[in-house]
Write an enzyme that holds these catalytic residues in place. Structure first.
Site, PDB file in Angstrom:
ATOM      1  N   ASP A   1      -6.933  -6.383   3.895  1.00 10.21           N
ATOM      2  CA  ASP A   1      -6.242  -5.106   4.070  1.00 10.21           C
ATOM      3  C   ASP A   1      -6.382  -4.633   5.511  1.00 10.21           C
ATOM      4  O   ASP A   1      -7.495  -4.426   5.996  1.00 10.21           O
ATOM      5  CB  ASP A   1      -6.850  -4.066   3.125  1.00 10.21           C
ATOM      6  CG  ASP A   1      -6.151  -2.719   3.181  1.00 10.21           C
ATOM      7  OD1 ASP A   1      -5.153  -2.586   3.914  1.00 10.21           O
ATOM      8  OD2 ASP A   1      -6.605  -1.790   2.482  1.00 10.21           O
ATOM      9  N   GLY A   2      -5.232  -4.470   6.187  1.00 13.12           N
ATOM     10  CA  GLY A   2      -5.248  -3.885   7.512  1.00 13.12           C
ATOM     11  C   GLY A   2      -4.525  -4.716   8.548  1.00 13.12           C
ATOM     12  O   GLY A   2      -4.975  -5.793   8.904  1.00 13.12           O
ATOM     13  N   GLY A   3      -3.387  -4.233   8.994  1.00 15.47           N
ATOM     14  CA  GLY A   3      -2.668  -4.904  10.062  1.00 15.47           C
ATOM     15  C   GLY A   3      -1.982  -6.191   9.666  1.00 15.47           C
ATOM     16  O   GLY A   3      -1.552  -6.955  10.540  1.00 15.47           O
TER      17      GLY A   3
ATOM     18  N   HIS B   1      -8.353   1.316  -4.324  1.00 12.02           N
ATOM     19  CA  HIS B   1      -9.381   1.086  -3.302  1.00 12.02           C
ATOM     20  C   HIS B   1     -10.027   2.421  -2.964  1.00 12.02           C
ATOM     21  O   HIS B   1      -9.400   3.288  -2.354  1.00 12.02           O
ATOM     22  CB  HIS B   1      -8.705   0.452  -2.074  1.00 12.02           C
ATOM     23  CG  HIS B   1      -9.598   0.288  -0.898  1.00 12.02           C
ATOM     24  ND1 HIS B   1      -9.103   0.092   0.374  1.00 12.02           N
ATOM     25  CD2 HIS B   1     -10.951   0.271  -0.772  1.00 12.02           C
ATOM     26  CE1 HIS B   1     -10.102  -0.038   1.229  1.00 12.02           C
ATOM     27  NE2 HIS B   1     -11.234   0.079   0.553  1.00 12.02           N
TER      28      HIS B   1
ATOM     29  N   GLY C   1       1.118  -2.348   4.273  1.00 14.63           N
ATOM     30  CA  GLY C   1       1.586  -0.971   4.241  1.00 14.63           C
ATOM     31  C   GLY C   1       2.794  -0.765   5.123  1.00 14.63           C
ATOM     32  O   GLY C   1       3.935  -0.895   4.688  1.00 14.63           O
TER      33      GLY C   1
ATOM     34  N   GLY D   1      -1.345   1.612   9.818  1.00 13.99           N
ATOM     35  CA  GLY D   1      -0.684   1.322  11.078  1.00 13.99           C
ATOM     36  C   GLY D   1      -1.566   0.781  12.178  1.00 13.99           C
ATOM     37  O   GLY D   1      -1.136   0.718  13.337  1.00 13.99           O
TER      38      GLY D   1
ATOM     39  N   HIS E   1      -1.145  -1.235  -4.307  1.00 14.41           N
ATOM     40  CA  HIS E   1      -2.435  -0.932  -3.682  1.00 14.41           C
ATOM     41  C   HIS E   1      -2.494   0.567  -3.420  1.00 14.41           C
ATOM     42  O   HIS E   1      -1.608   1.131  -2.770  1.00 14.41           O
ATOM     43  CB  HIS E   1      -2.603  -1.709  -2.373  1.00 14.41           C
ATOM     44  CG  HIS E   1      -3.978  -1.592  -1.787  1.00 14.41           C
ATOM     45  ND1 HIS E   1      -5.040  -2.348  -2.253  1.00 14.41           N
ATOM     46  CD2 HIS E   1      -4.467  -0.807  -0.799  1.00 14.41           C
ATOM     47  CE1 HIS E   1      -6.119  -2.045  -1.559  1.00 14.41           C
ATOM     48  NE2 HIS E   1      -5.805  -1.099  -0.679  1.00 14.41           N
TER      49      HIS E   1
ATOM     50  N   MET F   1     -12.298   4.673  -0.884  1.00 18.64           N
ATOM     51  CA  MET F   1     -13.002   4.888   0.389  1.00 18.64           C
ATOM     52  C   MET F   1     -13.654   6.252   0.302  1.00 18.64           C
ATOM     53  O   MET F   1     -13.252   7.218   0.965  1.00 18.64           O
ATOM     54  CB  MET F   1     -12.010   4.782   1.553  1.00 18.64           C
ATOM     55  CG  MET F   1     -11.537   3.369   1.794  1.00 18.64           C
ATOM     56  SD  MET F   1     -10.211   3.257   3.016  1.00 18.64           S
ATOM     57  CE  MET F   1      -8.788   3.357   1.926  1.00 18.64           C
TER      58      MET F   1
ATOM     59  N   SER G   1       0.839  -1.196   0.000  1.00 18.53           N
ATOM     60  CA  SER G   1       0.000   0.000   0.000  1.00 18.53           C
ATOM     61  C   SER G   1       0.875   1.247   0.000  1.00 18.53           C
ATOM     62  O   SER G   1       1.595   1.507   0.967  1.00 18.53           O
ATOM     63  CB  SER G   1      -0.903   0.008   1.233  1.00 18.53           C
ATOM     64  OG  SER G   1      -1.583   1.245   1.327  1.00 18.53           O
TER      65      SER G   1
ATOM     66  N   MET H   1     -11.821  -5.812   4.987  1.00 22.18           N
ATOM     67  CA  MET H   1     -11.082  -4.850   5.796  1.00 22.18           C
ATOM     68  C   MET H   1     -10.868  -5.443   7.181  1.00 22.18           C
ATOM     69  O   MET H   1     -11.823  -5.744   7.903  1.00 22.18           O
ATOM     70  CB  MET H   1     -11.848  -3.531   5.903  1.00 22.18           C
ATOM     71  CG  MET H   1     -11.912  -2.726   4.607  1.00 22.18           C
ATOM     72  SD  MET H   1     -10.276  -2.272   3.959  1.00 22.18           S
ATOM     73  CE  MET H   1      -9.590  -1.332   5.322  1.00 22.18           C
TER      74      MET H   1
ATOM     75  N   MET I   1      -9.084   8.299  -0.296  1.00 18.60           N
ATOM     76  CA  MET I   1      -9.974   8.681   0.799  1.00 18.60           C
ATOM     77  C   MET I   1     -10.460  10.115   0.602  1.00 18.60           C
ATOM     78  O   MET I   1      -9.693  10.985   0.179  1.00 18.60           O
ATOM     79  CB  MET I   1      -9.245   8.574   2.137  1.00 18.60           C
ATOM     80  CG  MET I   1      -8.544   7.259   2.373  1.00 18.60           C
ATOM     81  SD  MET I   1      -7.672   7.289   3.957  1.00 18.60           S
ATOM     82  CE  MET I   1      -6.619   5.847   3.778  1.00 18.60           C
TER      83      MET I   1
ATOM     84  N   ASP J   1      -4.854   3.617  -1.964  1.00 14.00           N
ATOM     85  CA  ASP J   1      -6.020   3.986  -1.155  1.00 14.00           C
ATOM     86  C   ASP J   1      -6.443   5.419  -1.451  1.00 14.00           C
ATOM     87  O   ASP J   1      -5.635   6.350  -1.320  1.00 14.00           O
ATOM     88  CB  ASP J   1      -5.698   3.859   0.332  1.00 14.00           C
ATOM     89  CG  ASP J   1      -5.563   2.412   0.776  1.00 14.00           C
ATOM     90  OD1 ASP J   1      -6.473   1.617   0.475  1.00 14.00           O
ATOM     91  OD2 ASP J   1      -4.551   2.074   1.417  1.00 14.00           O
TER      92      ASP J   1
END
Length: 215
Positions: A175-177, A66, A197, A145, A33, A68, A8, A137, A37, A35
């Site tokens: 996606d995430g963590g 992606h 990321g 983070g 990837h 958002m 990401s 997600m 937003m 993002d």
């Protein structure tokens, strides 16, 4: 299939973005990837079309974009024009999700659908055959983070079960963590694509980290 890695660029060094793009190009990563937003759907603002167009000029791998954002239908042709290969919208942001997916495909992109941590996989059953990608997600969207939500493992497994039951062919992205500490159980649960990321860009050897995440 072997799982894919999509670093990401939200976690990249924006002052040295081309350097980080070149790093991804020469690494074993499979996608970029990206993002997007809007500060409305999520409480943060990231980059838009000009930055994506600049990334596309240097990227040698597909752009996994992606969104958002609210009302993503307004911008689908624009994201195609600036280089998106895969365009993912949030189920929670689309009133007529089937129509949105068809619109993305008509513009020549693969269509993905993302679901937030509180949204059950089952809401996508009726469009399982239409989407190319399901993005689970595993954090609340908006910021990098964050810590992986463990309940996401069950959702990934549910997505895989739904895909098999429906005879669909969408890939499952998470996606995430995602990190070196948990990526194996994420893959074991059914993930086909891992978005990473901070796990990549915060390390001293991002190329080596991507290689490790591919194993």
């Amino acid at each position: 299939m072997a799982h894919l890695i999509a670093p990401s660029i939200l976690s990249a060094d924006f002052a040295n973005l081309q350097r980080d793009i070149d790093m991804i190009n020469r690494s074993q990563a499979d996608w970029f990837h990206v993002d997007v937003m809007d500060g409305l759907f999520v409480p943060n603002i990231s980059f838009g079309m000009p930055v994506i167009s600049a990334v596309k000029k240097h990227a040698t791998k597909p752009l996994d974009v992606h969104l958002m954002i609210v009302d993503p239908d307004r911008y689908i042709p624009a994201f195609k024009k600036c280089g998106a290969d895969i365009l993912t919208v949030h189920a929670e942001a689309c009133t007529h999700l089937h129509r949105t997916i068809q619109y993305i495909k008509q513009e020549g992109m693969k269509a993905g659908v993302a679901i937030n941590p509180h949204t059950p996989v089952s809401v996508l059953r009726e469009i399982a055959h239409d989407m190319d990608l399901l993005l689970v997600m595993s954090v609340n969207p908006g910021f990098g983070g964050q810590s992986f939500i463990e309940r996401s493992l069950a959702k990934i497994s549910e997505a895989k079960t739904m895909r098999e039951a429906c005879g669909a062919s969408f890939v499952i992205e998470v996606d995430g963590g995602v990190s070196l500490n948990n990526y194996r159980k994420v893959v074991d649960a059914g993930a086909d694509v891992l978005v990473a990321g901070n796990a990549v860009f915060a390390t001293a050897d991002p190329v080596g980290t991507i290689e490790a995440l591919k194993k």
